[in-house]
Motif scaffolding. Structure first.
Motif, PDB file in Angstrom:
ATOM      1  N   PHE A  58       0.855  -1.181   0.000  1.00 14.52           N
ATOM      2  CA  PHE A  58       0.000   0.000   0.000  1.00 14.52           C
ATOM      3  C   PHE A  58       0.895   1.236   0.000  1.00 14.52           C
ATOM      4  N   LEU A  59       0.786   2.052  -1.031  1.00 15.49           N
ATOM      5  CA  LEU A  59       1.618   3.246  -1.169  1.00 15.49           C
ATOM      6  C   LEU A  59       0.835   4.471  -0.706  1.00 15.49           C
ATOM      7  N   GLU A  60       1.420   5.196   0.223  1.00 12.28           N
ATOM      8  CA  GLU A  60       0.785   6.386   0.786  1.00 12.28           C
ATOM      9  C   GLU A  60       1.731   7.565   0.680  1.00 12.28           C
ATOM     10  N   GLY A  61       1.174   8.759   0.712  1.00  3.64           N
ATOM     11  CA  GLY A  61       1.966   9.979   0.683  1.00  3.64           C
ATOM     12  C   GLY A  61       1.252  11.041  -0.121  1.00  3.64           C
ATOM     13  N   PRO A  62       1.654  12.286   0.059  1.00  2.20           N
ATOM     14  CA  PRO A  62       1.001  13.375  -0.663  1.00  2.20           C
ATOM     15  C   PRO A  62       1.290  13.313  -2.156  1.00  2.20           C
ATOM     16  N   ALA A  91      -4.239   2.546   2.061  1.00  2.81           N
ATOM     17  CA  ALA A  91      -4.205   2.131   3.469  1.00  2.81           C
ATOM     18  C   ALA A  91      -5.580   2.229   4.129  1.00  2.81           C
ATOM     19  N   ARG A  92      -6.379   3.203   3.748  1.00  7.95           N
ATOM     20  CA  ARG A  92      -7.711   3.346   4.356  1.00  7.95           C
ATOM     21  C   ARG A  92      -8.651   2.209   3.963  1.00  7.95           C
ATOM     22  N   LEU A 134       2.087  -4.455   3.490  1.00  2.00           N
ATOM     23  CA  LEU A 134       3.107  -3.482   3.851  1.00  2.00           C
ATOM     24  C   LEU A 134       2.698  -2.107   3.339  1.00  2.00           C
ATOM     25  N   VAL A 135       2.638  -1.135   4.238  1.00  4.99           N
ATOM     26  CA  VAL A 135       2.409   0.255   3.858  1.00  4.99           C
ATOM     27  C   VAL A 135       3.778   0.898   3.657  1.00  4.99           C
ATOM     28  N   VAL A 136       3.973   1.504   2.493  1.00  3.60           N
ATOM     29  CA  VAL A 136       5.167   2.297   2.213  1.00  3.60           C
ATOM     30  C   VAL A 136       4.682   3.736   2.148  1.00  3.60           C
ATOM     31  N   ARG A 137       4.968   4.472   3.216  1.00  2.00           N
ATOM     32  CA  ARG A 137       4.507   5.857   3.325  1.00  2.00           C
ATOM     33  C   ARG A 137       5.648   6.774   2.888  1.00  2.00           C
TER      34      ARG A 137
END
Length: 164
Positions: free
Chosen positions: A38-42, A117-118, A128-131
């Motif tokens: 899961f890829l997160e970030g602005p 992720a939500r 795995l979350v990659v923030r």
């Protein structure tokens, strides 16, 4: 590539694009059918760049364009493992995620999902979350690896442990 650990997650400094490529290349060999990243970030943090690097590391040929699935929502690629690359930014309801068929895609291969992720409950509880943090100042890009469950822990260890 420096790392720092704590609180179940690990931070990784990614001062160059090459460092981001290396992180994806260390994660790829550990991926197996049923895994999710899961890829997160602005906006502009490098989610699609990381997804592309991961797809390449899994064997998606350079001749195949790996782009953001913002409007299509899901792009599928053949590689060592089938890869479903999704962008869930515009989705609002968990039902919409289920309708995309990512659960089935995950059963066959790997799901790499931006803004996901939500919706971890709909995609499966382990991953795995990659923030990714936007680079401020430039060159200060950083990733935080946040495992969800035992498989996520194994993936984070693989991404951080190999080649240290």
């Amino acid at each position: 590539m420096a790392t720092s650990e704590g609180g179940g997650s690990a931070g990784v400094d990614l001062p160059t694009r090459r460092d981001t490529l290396r992180l994806a290349r260390r994660l790829a060999p550990a991926l197996a059918p049923g895994d999710a990243v899961f890829l997160e970030g602005p906006l502009g943090a490098g989610k699609t760049f990381f997804a592309r690097a991961l797809c390449r590391a899994l064997g998606v040929p350079r001749a195949v364009r790996v782009a953001s699935p913002t409007f299509a929502l899901v792009h599928e690629y053949e590689a060592r493992l089938p890869v479903a690359h999704a962008d869930l930014y515009r989705l609002e309801a968990p039902e919409a995620v289920r309708e995309l068929g990512l659960g089935e895609a995950r059963a066959r291969g790997v799901v790499v999902a931006e803004w996901a992720a939500r919706f971890a409950a709909e995609l499966g509880p382990d991953g795995l979350v990659v923030r990714l943090e936007a680079p401020r100042p430039p060159g200060a890009r950083r990733a935080r690896l946040e495992p969800l469950g035992p498989r996520g822990e194994a993936l984070a260890s693989a991404a951080l442990g190999a080649g240290r």
